[in-house]
Design an enzyme around this catalytic site. Structure first.
Site: not given
Length: 504
Positions: A79, A164, A166
């Site tokens: 990002c 993202h 994660e």
């Protein structure tokens, strides 16, 4: 033993800690560092550039030293990390006419090691109001999304994603991180908690030698696991002290006695703590007063026992350091944690914090390895200052009795519904307001109790739990019927962020 490691540059994203957890779950050690990190890159096999609330074109937006890109260590920008890459390779970022928050779909247009095994049109999670509008020099596009023409880009050893990976909402997020670690960074996967435990035992023995270590036991997971670790490492040289502040759960004293049968000292100090806290409403001031009082008691204990104590052990965790701004990027200090920020500057002990780079779930696993019972390992986090920060405002005996009884009811009912182990925290908070009620045909004007129940993976982010109405009704009914001084119960439905888990 040195481990390979990944360094995560933190630009202030709420998800930075999730990156660290995902990397460690994949058996690779990692550390979070500030953007201006100038330490060693020895044994570093990968670098991750985190997200951020900033835009790269803003004044004072955090940046990174260009030399990072010259190290030839694989880099993954996420990002805002993609914006960093774009800036340093002459790409262009601008505000997007259509912001992307939440679910999007990834369209793969070219083969890439990073996306190996990722299905086309899989779900990815976005959180950005900016957009890469000109591709950085020398980079190619390997995937796009509905609103991001350059959603995944790469060049040589540098990779960057607009989404993202994660967060658990990204369908193949863990696989993408795994690809980066093993297919790109060529990590060995040598980070295992069993090895960490052995290394920490050896490290503690090497540091402490024949000296004595003092540990304040609170009854919580972190200090209890640390107590077992210290006893395993240095046996009788570990002095375990449980200070009964009166601000802990009522059963902690007996539980501590059942777990530690040697070198355990219990200090009765309820009146001292309540006296020290009298008239104090500010939560930060409460923490500092409690930290100071603890040290005062420890000094008195050492003097009375005629001990030569060189070390003070604490169960500090990584989120404690991050939120207290001891290890952090350009994010705000959230609060002073009792075991990292409440100690006086003239502390004469050397601190030992074996868990300071671990997350709560990792400490729980170490507890398992040390054969602690499940009731301890899966106990919900409890703040170091105890009920002092679950009574909003000033503390007195009446309020303390109310919040303890209400909190016990919450715990009992959650356990009856077999939900305790699936929740991160469940507790009662006493609010500094009273409300009108009717009890027994008479008007009442009594306290309000808020119930806080959240689900989380690491405490850095959390969502309020959608408990069954039947359970909430039972909790409310029991509190208003059994806890004198309360006529109203409310349920906190705020996630973290924007709120913290604790009210103070």
């Amino acid at each position: 033993m040195k481990h390979q490691k990944v360094i995560i540059f933190d630009f202030g994203s709420q998800y930075t800690q999730l990156i660290a957890r995902k990397v460690r779950e994949l058996n690779v050690y990692c550390e979070i560092v500030e953007p201006n990190y100038s330490g060693s890159f020895e044994d570093v096999v990968g670098i991750v550039l985190s997200g951020s609330p900033y835009s790269i074109y803003e004044k004072d937006a955090p940046d990174i030293n260009t030399k990072i890109f010259e190290l030839k260590i694989p880099i993954l920008g996420i990002c805002y990390g993609l914006q960093i890459v774009a800036k340093h390779f002459n790409g262009k970022v601008a505000p997007s006419t259509k912001r992307e928050y939440g679910k999007s779909y990834l369209k793969i247009i070219e083969r890439s090691k990073l996306l190996e095994g990722v299905e086309d049109n899989s779900i990815v999670w976005m959180s950005h109001g900016d957009k890469l509008i000109e591709l950085p020099h020398g980079f190619k596009v390997v995937a796009r999304s509905e609103n991001s023409e350059f959603c995944v880009i790469e060049k040589d050893h540098i990779y960057a994603t607009q989404f993202h990976p994660e967060v658990h909402h990204t369908q193949y997020g863990k696989l993408i991180i795994e690809n980066f670690l093993y297919k790109i960074c060529k990590a060995k996967g040598d980070w295992k908690l069993e090895n960490f435990l052995i290394e920490k035992i050896d490290e503690i023995r090497e540091i402490v030698k024949e000296n004595k270590v003092l540990l304040a036991l609170s009854g919580g997971v972190d200090s209890t696991v640390l107590g077992k670790l210290l006893q395993t490492a240095i046996n009788e040289n570990a002095y375990l002290v449980f200070v009964d502040t009166g601000l802990m759960k009522g059963y902690e004293r007996d539980r501590i006695r059942s777990l530690f049968n040697k070198n355990l000292y219990i200090l009765d100090a309820k009146e001292e703590f309540l006296k020290a806290l009298k008239g104090i409403s500010d939560p930060e001031e409460k923490r500092k007063v409690i930290g100071k009082k603890f040290i005062e008691l420890f000094r008195n204990f050492i003097r009375d026992q005629n001990l030569d104590i060189k070390f003070l052990a604490q169960g500090t965790l990584y989120p404690d350091l991050i939120e207290s701004k001891r290890v952090v990027g350009p994010s705000d200090k959230i609060k002073t944690h009792h075991n990292v920020g409440g100690l006086p500057e003239d502390l004469e002990f050397t601190l030992i914090e074996p868990f300071k780079y671990l997350f709560k779930d990792e400490v729980r696993k170490i507890g398992k390895l040390l054969n602690l019972p499940d009731e301890v390992i899966y106990k919900h986090p409890f703040p170091g200052p105890g009920y002092a920060v679950r009574i909003v405002g000033e503390i007195n005996e009446e309020k303390l009795e109310i919040v303890k009884k209400a909190d016990l009811i919450v715990e009992e009912e959650i356990k009856k519904f077999n939900l305790y182990n699936s929740l991160w925290q469940a507790f009662a908070v006493l609010l500094p307001i009273k409300s009108v009620g009717v009890m027994g045909d008479r008007r009442t004007y009594e306290f309000v109790v808020a119930i806080r129940v959240v689900e989380s993976e690491d405490g850095m982010t959390a969502d309020w739990s959608k408990l069954p109405y039947e359970l909430l009704e039972t909790i409310s009914s029991r509190i208003t019927n059994e806890v004198k001084g309360v006529n109203r119960v409310v349920y906190d439905i705020t996630s973290k962020p924007p709120a913290t888990i604790e009210w103070e």
